[in-house]
Each structure stands twice: as C-alpha cells, then as structure tokens.
Design a protein around this motif. Structure first.
Motif, short mmCIF file in Angstrom:
data_model
loop_
_atom_site.label_atom_id
_atom_site.label_comp_id
_atom_site.label_asym_id
_atom_site.label_seq_id
_atom_site.Cartn_x
_atom_site.Cartn_y
_atom_site.Cartn_z
N LYS A 16 120.46 -16.82 -48.03
CA LYS A 16 120.30 -17.81 -46.97
C LYS A 16 120.81 -19.12 -47.54
O LYS A 16 120.29 -19.60 -48.55
CB LYS A 16 118.83 -17.94 -46.56
CG LYS A 16 118.61 -18.99 -45.50
CD LYS A 16 117.12 -19.16 -45.21
CE LYS A 16 116.93 -20.40 -44.37
NZ LYS A 16 115.80 -21.20 -44.81
N ALA A 17 121.84 -19.67 -46.91
CA ALA A 17 122.44 -20.91 -47.40
C ALA A 17 122.09 -22.07 -46.48
O ALA A 17 122.16 -21.93 -45.26
CB ALA A 17 123.95 -20.75 -47.48
N ASP A 18 121.70 -23.18 -47.07
CA ASP A 18 121.44 -24.42 -46.32
C ASP A 18 122.40 -25.48 -46.82
O ASP A 18 122.44 -25.77 -48.02
CB ASP A 18 119.99 -24.88 -46.51
CG ASP A 18 119.01 -23.93 -45.85
OD1 ASP A 18 119.18 -23.63 -44.65
OD2 ASP A 18 118.06 -23.48 -46.53
N PHE A 19 123.18 -26.05 -45.89
CA PHE A 19 124.17 -27.07 -46.23
C PHE A 19 123.85 -28.37 -45.51
O PHE A 19 123.49 -28.36 -44.33
CB PHE A 19 125.57 -26.62 -45.81
CG PHE A 19 126.02 -25.34 -46.44
CD1 PHE A 19 126.45 -25.31 -47.76
CD2 PHE A 19 126.03 -24.16 -45.73
CE1 PHE A 19 126.87 -24.13 -48.35
CE2 PHE A 19 126.46 -22.97 -46.30
CZ PHE A 19 126.88 -22.96 -47.62
N THR A 20 123.97 -29.48 -46.22
CA THR A 20 123.88 -30.80 -45.60
C THR A 20 125.30 -31.36 -45.55
O THR A 20 126.00 -31.38 -46.55
CB THR A 20 122.97 -31.73 -46.43
OG1 THR A 20 121.66 -31.14 -46.50
CG2 THR A 20 122.88 -33.11 -45.79
N VAL A 21 125.72 -31.78 -44.36
CA VAL A 21 127.07 -32.27 -44.14
C VAL A 21 127.02 -33.74 -43.77
O VAL A 21 126.22 -34.15 -42.93
CB VAL A 21 127.76 -31.47 -43.01
CG1 VAL A 21 129.17 -31.98 -42.78
CG2 VAL A 21 127.76 -29.99 -43.33
N GLU A 22 127.89 -34.53 -44.42
CA GLU A 22 128.01 -35.94 -44.09
C GLU A 22 129.49 -36.30 -44.05
O GLU A 22 130.23 -36.01 -44.99
CB GLU A 22 127.28 -36.78 -45.15
CG GLU A 22 127.14 -38.22 -44.77
CD GLU A 22 126.20 -38.97 -45.69
OE1 GLU A 22 125.90 -40.13 -45.38
OE2 GLU A 22 125.76 -38.40 -46.71
N ARG A 23 129.91 -36.87 -42.93
CA ARG A 23 131.31 -37.23 -42.71
C ARG A 23 132.27 -36.07 -42.97
O ARG A 23 133.30 -36.22 -43.61
CB ARG A 23 131.70 -38.44 -43.56
CG ARG A 23 131.10 -39.73 -43.01
CD ARG A 23 131.61 -40.94 -43.78
NE ARG A 23 130.47 -41.77 -44.08
CZ ARG A 23 129.88 -41.91 -45.26
NH1 ARG A 23 130.32 -41.34 -46.29
NH2 ARG A 23 128.86 -42.65 -45.43
N SER A 73 126.04 -36.90 -39.87
CA SER A 73 126.99 -37.78 -39.18
C SER A 73 126.60 -37.94 -37.72
O SER A 73 125.85 -37.14 -37.16
CB SER A 73 128.40 -37.19 -39.25
OG SER A 73 128.78 -36.99 -40.58
N ASP A 74 127.13 -38.99 -37.11
CA ASP A 74 126.87 -39.24 -35.69
C ASP A 74 127.70 -38.31 -34.80
O ASP A 74 127.33 -38.03 -33.67
CB ASP A 74 127.19 -40.69 -35.33
CG ASP A 74 126.23 -41.66 -36.01
OD1 ASP A 74 125.10 -41.26 -36.30
OD2 ASP A 74 126.64 -42.80 -36.26
#
Length: 151
Positions: A16-23, A73-74
């Motif tokens: 189970k992979a959890d990724f945080t994405v920014e820009r 991100s927005d």
C-alpha cells in the motif's frame, strides 16, 4: 516416475503506497506491507521470507494493493501509480540471479531469491498526472529472505 511434492507457491506481499504531491511532484511517500492473510510485515528479511519449496531458488511476489495520493496543490489533478519494476541485490553474496525485474501489468512482479540468502529490493513506481507519466519513485529497500532449512 517421481512424485511432485505439491503445487509450487510463491510468497506474495502486498504494498500500500501513500504519496504526497505538491506542485506536480511527489514530495513524501510511505509504504505498508502485508502478507496474504493481511498481517502487517516489516520490510526486513526476517519478516518477508520466501515460501520455502525445498529447491535452490524460491520466489517472492510483490503486488500493489493500493496507491493513495494527498495533493497539497490548489490545482485538482488526478494522480495514479503503477508498479513499474524492481531492482534487487543479493546481500553479501555473488550475484547469480536477475537484478532488474519489470512488472508486466503495472501491478505485480516476482523476485527470485536463492536459498539461504537475503536480497535488498527497491520497488519502482511510475506516477501519472491525468494519465501522463510525470515521475518515477523508488521505495526504501525492503529485504526479502529465504531460509536454508527448506521449511
């Protein structure tokens, strides 16, 4: 004629992979491993063993259970991930088995491991933004192990 000992069975661990994405880029990631029964496994050889078959080589499978994204991100993009492949290294031994393993379907792969050895494995994920490949992410390497007893 000799009799077979029964059907061959590969040990499989689910990721189970959890990724945080920014820009548009993964800035943080974490991974949880479970076995076929759903029991949580630590990514160390003593906890992620091959299902000993009594032969010289056994196999450990990794299957992507889920990939979750937290978008900081927005902009509302849709992110997805595929299990692309793995790089494996036999620890403390001479290399005689495949070190680069590719997933055929983006969800699972099989890593060979000699009896009595440990292998460091880095799983490689492809990250897609709205269907377009934008990044490759590797895991901290879990170790897989194979007992010498064949049991």
């Amino acid at each position: 004629m000799s009799e077979t000992a029964g059907p061959y069975r590969t040990s499989t661990y689910y990721v189970k992979a959890d990724f945080t994405v920014e820009r548009g880029k993964v800035t943080a990631d974490s991974y949880e491993y479970t076995d076929e029964s759903g029991s949580h496994k630590q990514p160390v050889a003593e906890d992620m063993l091959a299902n000993a078959q009594g032969g010289n080589v056994d196999f450990v499978g990794f299957t992507m259970k889920s990939a979750n994204f937290k978008n900081l991100s927005d902009v509302a993009q849709k992110y997805t991930a595929k299990l692309y492949g793995a790089v494996a290294l036999t620890l403390g031994e001479r290399e005689e088995v495949a070190n680069t393993i590719l997933s055929r379907d983006g969800e699972k792969l099989i890593v060979p491991i000699y009896k009595g050895t440990k292998r460091g494995v880095i799983l490689i994920f492809q990250i897609f933004e709205d269907g377009k490949l934008v990044q490759i992410v590797g895991t901290p390497d879990p170790e897989i192990g194979n007992s010498t007893s064949g049991t």
